[in-house]
Write a protein that holds these residues in place. Structure first.
Motif, PDB file in Angstrom:
ATOM      1  N   SER A  60      34.989  38.481  49.807  1.00 10.89           N
ATOM      2  CA  SER A  60      36.360  38.915  50.683  1.00 10.89           C
ATOM      3  C   SER A  60      35.787  39.824  51.668  1.00 10.89           C
ATOM      4  O   SER A  60      34.794  40.513  51.462  1.00 10.89           O
TER       5      SER A  60
ATOM      6  N   LYS B  29      33.996  36.262  41.743  1.00  8.28           N
ATOM      7  CA  LYS B  29      34.348  37.018  42.996  1.00  8.28           C
ATOM      8  C   LYS B  29      33.868  38.279  42.920  1.00  8.28           C
ATOM      9  O   LYS B  29      34.360  38.997  42.116  1.00  8.28           O
TER      10      LYS B  29
ATOM     11  N   TYR C 150      32.405  33.963  45.251  1.00 11.48           N
ATOM     12  CA  TYR C 150      33.274  34.188  46.389  1.00 11.48           C
ATOM     13  C   TYR C 150      33.375  35.740  46.719  1.00 11.48           C
ATOM     14  O   TYR C 150      32.978  36.539  46.003  1.00 11.48           O
TER      15      TYR C 150
ATOM     16  N   GLU D 146      37.089  38.194  39.175  1.00  9.13           N
ATOM     17  CA  GLU D 146      36.759  39.163  39.865  1.00  9.13           C
ATOM     18  C   GLU D 146      36.177  40.547  39.400  1.00  9.13           C
ATOM     19  O   GLU D 146      36.830  40.737  38.238  1.00  9.13           O
TER      20      GLU D 146
ATOM     21  N   GLU E   5      42.756  32.578  39.250  1.00  7.42           N
ATOM     22  CA  GLU E   5      42.032  33.961  39.743  1.00  7.42           C
ATOM     23  C   GLU E   5      42.353  35.216  38.828  1.00  7.42           C
ATOM     24  O   GLU E   5      43.583  35.608  38.782  1.00  7.42           O
TER      25      GLU E   5
ATOM     26  N   THR F 131      33.729  41.934  44.369  1.00  9.11           N
ATOM     27  CA  THR F 131      34.135  42.984  45.152  1.00  9.11           C
ATOM     28  C   THR F 131      33.557  44.334  45.595  1.00  9.11           C
ATOM     29  O   THR F 131      32.776  44.725  44.758  1.00  9.11           O
TER      30      THR F 131
END
Lengths: 389, 353
Positions: B198, B127, B196, B98, B69, B129
């Motif tokens: 979060s 991912k 992904y 990310e 990651e 964010t």
């Protein structure tokens, strides 16, 4: 001052020669105008290699044979230069990655961090080919709605911010397209060389933006007199702003031991044109985005396809290249000596750098690096020719 | 799917054992001699942090993790550049990158992602964010208000997915527009990078329910994960979807609990962090600026294995682990935690089946 010579990276696959219509290399193949993906080479099975592995070969060949690096173009159907550069950073030693990109597609603060990181990853081998032109429906395909002249204003703002952030400390900016408040690069990313900027674009809006930010004004090959005027114009405009700009020419070359062999290469390609290619030529002659550079190229082309010699517009300059493969129309054709002489002609009318290309790019990188580059004098008129062979 | 184990690559610097200070490892930052004058230092300035990152990525693969990651830390190297740089050296790792949806055009991001897929044989994942702090957003040239953050991710993922999977795609949204979009030729037919997300708030869970492949919980206690996972499952079911659960957590695992606690205390003291033993070996506040997890599991190998396996019973099947220093700890965790943990989770899964 010496001239810089770059090679071009064939991101769109390539045939084994200009007279061959099938793209064998990488995972590209062109059949009846449709692009077909080939899995590997052994019986159609996926061998795990992709076009990147061929591109890596070309990049290595370019650095081994004396080029500064290579232009990595960006087209809707090709792999992206930022990705290619980061993947190949560790696999090359001196090769400089000239990344073609449209600033409008990236947040400038992110782009600054990307660039600084890429400089750290490569030891300062990243530079830009900033492109803004294109236009028409193609621009909306990329998700970009800004009109032509606005795109150049946006490019200017983008580069304003990039330079501002690069200097270190906190940077704020209020533009029409971008705002930034107290932007800063991480401290360990500071102090890298700012990427040299090769700037393309032929319109007035482009020249205005280039004058402010470009290190090199990059043009396709055009008739030599036109090119001299264009270079003079951009140098004047830049001087008016108290800056200096250099000029660069992006040109395909077909160089052989004898001129006859070089033209034979062209003739074979020309005679090999099929109906589809002729149809494409007709469309190309009519087609219009709002790129001024592209229409300057079209304006020079004959209307009919009869004899390859109809496309010879200047000694050793052939304007039918786009018939044989995508891209620019004018290229230099001749013996090693003649090609070197034409390059020196271009130096005399204002060129300080070249981006050369020839098909297939791997073998031709060696040929041009070994046979042509040693004959180019550049700015040094007192240089004596090195023997070829 | 069997549980996946990823290792966190710290993009803004790493640390050392028994020393909480963050360092740009492998990189000389001053001209001062590093060794005493009596000893030759052959390095000069030949290496920088990228050489180290490259080595960590190799370690992650050699230590049999499933993926890596790559953190998007505004104070560190840019994550996509790092991703490309380390990908070429790996054979099997999933490269989970990310980034923030403010990075630019969704089409351009998708096009770059397609190149990553082509170059890695489909091992790229992303991912997405959000930066919750408005001032931090403006530093990144991002002036979108808080209410626009999730809608922008929504549009970003929608556009990216569609230009990868279809052609002739039109989209006219608040943040992104496309006309006749979609990749053709060799760029067509690539796998959409698994998405992904979060976040623990309702909006994040609802967004994940509609769009995410994996929802990652950031180092929450087991009971909280159970609770949120239950809610997410419910939202996803309403949307007719299934979402995998992930856990982003740091580990401080040693041969004995005593050693682990000793190291944890020392780290907390050196970094000036007031830590709190939250629950069953989970130390909240014991976090490093380099890895970015909210809490750390502290304990013996057996304890850490048991704790992580307990998360698996709550449905977590994607673990993103991190520890300082990343290179040494990748081997330690790969050698001492992963084998037992995989075994435990797999046999539990088999019993359940």
């Amino acid at each position: 001052m010496t001239i810089d010579v770059f090679w071009r990276i064939p991101t769109h696959g390539e045939p084994s020669s200009l007279r061959n219509k099938l793209h064998h290399r990488g995972d590209w193949s062109q059949q009846h105008g449709d692009h077909v993906v080939h899995k590997g080479l052994s019986g159609g099975h996926d061998d795990g290699f992709t076009n990147l592995d061929y591109i890596a070969e070309v990049a290595r060949a370019a650095e081994i044979s004396g080029f500064q690096g290579g232009l990595i173009p960006s087209f809707p159907m090709t792999d992206e230069p930022w990705a290619i550069s980061s993947f190949l950073a560790r696999e090359t030693s001196t090769f400089r990655f000239m990344i073609a990109f449209q600033p409008g597609f990236l947040n400038p603060v992110v782009a600054a961090r990307m660039t600084a990181s890429l400089q750290r990853a490569t030891g300062g081998r990243a530079l830009y080919n900033v492109i803004t032109g294109g236009g028409g429906p193609a621009q909306l395909w990329w998700g970009d709605v800004a009109p032509h002249d606005d795109r150049y204003a946006r490019t200017t703002e983008f580069l304003d911010i990039l330079r501002g952030v690069w200097k270190g400390g906190e940077f704020s900016y209020q533009g029409k397209f971008y705002q930034v408040e107290n932007a800063a690069l991480p401290v360990q990313l500071l102090g890298q060389d700012f990427p040299e900027i090769y700037f393309s674009g032929s319109s007035d809006a482009a020249l205005a933006s280039a004058s402010k930010h470009a290190d090199y004004y990059l043009s396709w090959l055009e008739p030599f007199d036109q090119l001299r005027d264009k270079f003079d114009r951009v140098k004047e405009r830049t001087a008016a702003l108290g800056r200096k700009i250099k000029c660069a020419v992006r040109v395909d070359i077909i160089a052989r031991r004898t001129e006859e062999e070089a033209w034979r290469e062209v003739r074979r390609g020309f005679e090999n044109l099929d109906g589809a290619a002729r149809e494409r030529y007709k469309r190309f002659a009519e087609q219009a985005g709002d790129s001024v550079g592209a229409s300057r190229q079209r304006g020079n082309a004959p209307k009919e396809l009869n004899d390859y010699r109809d496309f010879i517009i200047h000694p050793n300059v052939w304007s039918g290249l786009s018939l044989l493969r995508g891209g620019q129309t004018q290229g230099i054709v001749g013996s090693y000596e003649q090609v070197a002489e034409r390059l020196d002609d271009l130096v005399r009318l204002g060129a300080d750098a070249f981006i050369l290309a020839s098909t297939p790019h791997l073998e031709e990188a060696y040929r041009v690096g070994e046979e042509v580059l040693p004959l180019v004098r550049g700015h040094d008129s007192t240089a004596t020719l090195r023997a070829v062979g | 799917m069997s549980a996946q184990f990823f290792w966190l690559l710290p993009t803004a610097g790493d640390g050392r054992y028994a020393d909480a200070q963050q360092r740009i490892r492998g990189e000389r930052t001053t001209d001062d001699a590093y060794f005493l004058p009596g000893v030759t230092d052959p390095r000069d300035r030949n290496f920088n942090y990228f050489d180290y990152l490259h080595q960590v990525a190799r370690a992650v693969e050699l230590a049999h993790f499933d993926g890596i990651e790559i953190r998007n830390d505004p104070e560190g190297e840019e994550s996509w550049i790092v991703a490309g740089y380390v990908s070429r050296a790996s054979r099997n790792l999933t490269v989970l990158t990310e980034f923030d949806a403010s990075r630019g055009s969704a089409v351009y991001a998708a096009k770059n992602a397609v190149s990553f897929q082509r170059f890695t044989g489909g091992r790229f994942a992303w991912k997405v964010t959000v930066q919750p702090n408005a001032a931090a957003r403006r530093r990144q040239g991002d002036f979108v208000e808080e209410e626009g953050l999730y809608p922008r991710i929504d549009e970003f993922v929608t556009v990216a997915r569609n230009v990868i999977t279809t052609t002739g795609y039109d989209f006219n949204g608040r943040f992104f527009q496309v006309l006749q979009g979609g990749f053709q030729g060799p760029l067509s037919g690539q796998k959409v990078p698994p998405v992904y997300f979060s976040g623990s708030d309702e909006a994040a869970l609802k967004l994940s329910a509609r769009l995410a492949d994996v929802h990652v919980f950031n180092a929450l206690p087991l009971e909280d994960v159970r609770l949120l996972a239950g809610r997410l499952e419910q939202y996803a079911a309403q949307a007719g979807r299934q979402v995998d659960f992930g856990l982003r957590i740091d580990v401080l695992a040693r041969e004995s609990e005593e050693e682990a606690v000793f190291d944890a205390r020392r780290y907390a003291e050196q970094s000036g962090q007031g830590t709190q033993l939250q629950h069953a070996g989970l130390w909240a506040g014991l976090t490093t600026s380099t890895t970015g997890a909210d809490a750390t599991l502290v304990g013996s190998y057996e304890q850490v294995i048991a704790q992580l396996a307990a998360y698996a019973t709550a449905g977590v099947n994607h673990f993103s682990l991190g520890a300082v220093p990343s290179l040494e700890e990748a081997y330690r965790v790969g050698e001492n935690v992963l084998p037992g943990l995989r075994h435990l989770i797999n046999s539990a899964n088999q019993r359940a089946a």
